[in-house]
Scaffold this active site. Structure first.
Site, PDB file in Angstrom:
ATOM      1  N   GLY A 149      -9.897  29.135  17.960  1.00  0.00           N
ATOM      2  CA  GLY A 149      -9.468  29.176  19.356  1.00  0.00           C
ATOM      3  C   GLY A 149      -8.042  28.703  19.538  1.00  0.00           C
ATOM      4  CG  HIS A 191     -11.020  15.669  30.550  1.00  0.00           C
ATOM      5  ND1 HIS A 191      -9.673  15.430  30.713  1.00  0.00           N
ATOM      6  CD2 HIS A 191     -11.129  16.963  30.174  1.00  0.00           C
ATOM      7  CE1 HIS A 191      -9.002  16.539  30.436  1.00  0.00           C
ATOM      8  NE2 HIS A 191      -9.866  17.484  30.109  1.00  0.00           N
TER       9      HIS A 191
END
Length: 329
Positions: free
Chosen positions: A15, A188
């Site tokens: 990725g 987060h």
């Protein structure tokens, strides 16, 4: 260079974040110029051909520190004997997906990876989760690895920490190296709380140096919390190189330790400190030494900060409830 190679697993290795991360790892950014690295790269079957291309590029760099590379789609094989697992791969949120759908899709991934780590990772393994929703993905992996001590799992809030340092440096005209003791609390996500009230700019209290509560509330906090979305708007893709850099920073400081006059932000399992519910994986200010972290204690939390921390940890508790109902933990 006689040290044995550190076995490092990276998931989602083909990725965007992986592409930035692997070359940093192989060049020595993690542990310096004297420690070789062996990379163990995990991908889903459809991405293995692309990953083979990345490995060709790694070969073509002829990195002196890269002692070997193994790729595959079976976490039981890839995680075998690893001392550091960087769980970067995650299912991104697609059009029409609710957050519960995202939690369920990632739950299956991190359940399997937690079980594999539990079965085959090295006794000294440290597990860093970058793939979002990182805090709850880390909670799922941790819960599915009961033989690995809970303190060996952490989710990445170092990117938020670094973003906060950068924003404060720009506001004050200071160098980023002059800024110490920045803190990210909570999740987060957009509810995170970047806290500069304990931070220092060249040894002086950051809030006093800034002397502008409106800037802190209306610009600093939302800019840091929503920076990921701003990058997507500008770049047409999510932050990858900066996420990879923060992943390296977090792992390096975890393994090698923090400076004596500073701390970092890590999302780690709560022991109830600062009123964060026990067992949640929430971001705290921590110091590290010898591969272990310690939550910084004794910080005064004012009413403004209390509300921000509570809002973010409430979101984490909601996520925990959702994955509990899904049977993932």
């Amino acid at each position: 260079m006689s040290a044995s190679p550190l076995k490092v697993a990276v998931t989602g290795a083909a990725g965007q974040i992986g592409y930035s991360l692997l070359f940093r790892l192989a060049s020595g950014s993690l542990l310096g110029p004297d420690r070789p690295i062996e990379l163990r790269l995990l991908e889903i079957e459809p991405a293995l051909q692309a990953l083979e291309g990345v490995v060709m590029e790694l070969d073509d760099c002829a990195f002196p520190l890269l002692s070997g590379v193994e790729i595959g789609s079976d976490p039981q094989k890839i995680f075998d004997g690893v001392s550091l697992a960087l769980l970067v791969g995650a299912r991104p949120r697609g059009a029409g997906m609710e957050r519960s759908d995202l939690l369920e899709a990632n739950g299956a991934i991190f359940t399997a990876q937690g079980k594999a780590l539990n079965a085959v990772a090295a006794d000294d393994v440290r597990v860093g989760v970058t793939g979002n929703p990182a805090n709850t993905n880390a909670l799922i992996a941790m819960t599915n690895a009961p033989d690995i001590p809970r303190e060996r799992f952490s989710a990445l809030t170092r990117l938020d920490h670094n973003r906060a340092i950068s924003q404060l440096a720009a506001k004050t005209g200071a160098a980023v190296t002059d800024i110490k003791k920045m803190t990210i609390w909570g999740n987060h996500s957009a509810t995170q709380y970047p806290d500069l009230f304990h931070a220092e700019v060249a040894g002086k209290n950051a809030a006093e140096v800034v002397n502008d509560q409106a800037w802190i509330e209306d610009e600093f906090i939302p800019t840091v919390a929503k920076r990921g979305a701003a990058i997507i708007d500008a770049r047409g893709a999510s932050s990858a190189a900066s996420a990879a850099s923060a992943t390296i920073d977090a792992a390096r400081d975890w393994l090698l330790g923090t400076p004596a006059d500073d701390w970092v932000s890590m999302a780690v399992v709560s022991d109830g400190s600062y009123g964060v519910p026990e067992g949640l994986i929430s971001s705290f200010p921590v110091t590290t030494k010898g591969g272990n972290w310690t939550i910084v204690s004794g910080l005064e939390i004012d009413e403004f900060s209390r509300g921000r921390i509570d809002k973010s940890t409430a979101e984490l508790a909601d996520e925990r409830s959702a994955v509990t109902e899904l049977g993932l933990i």
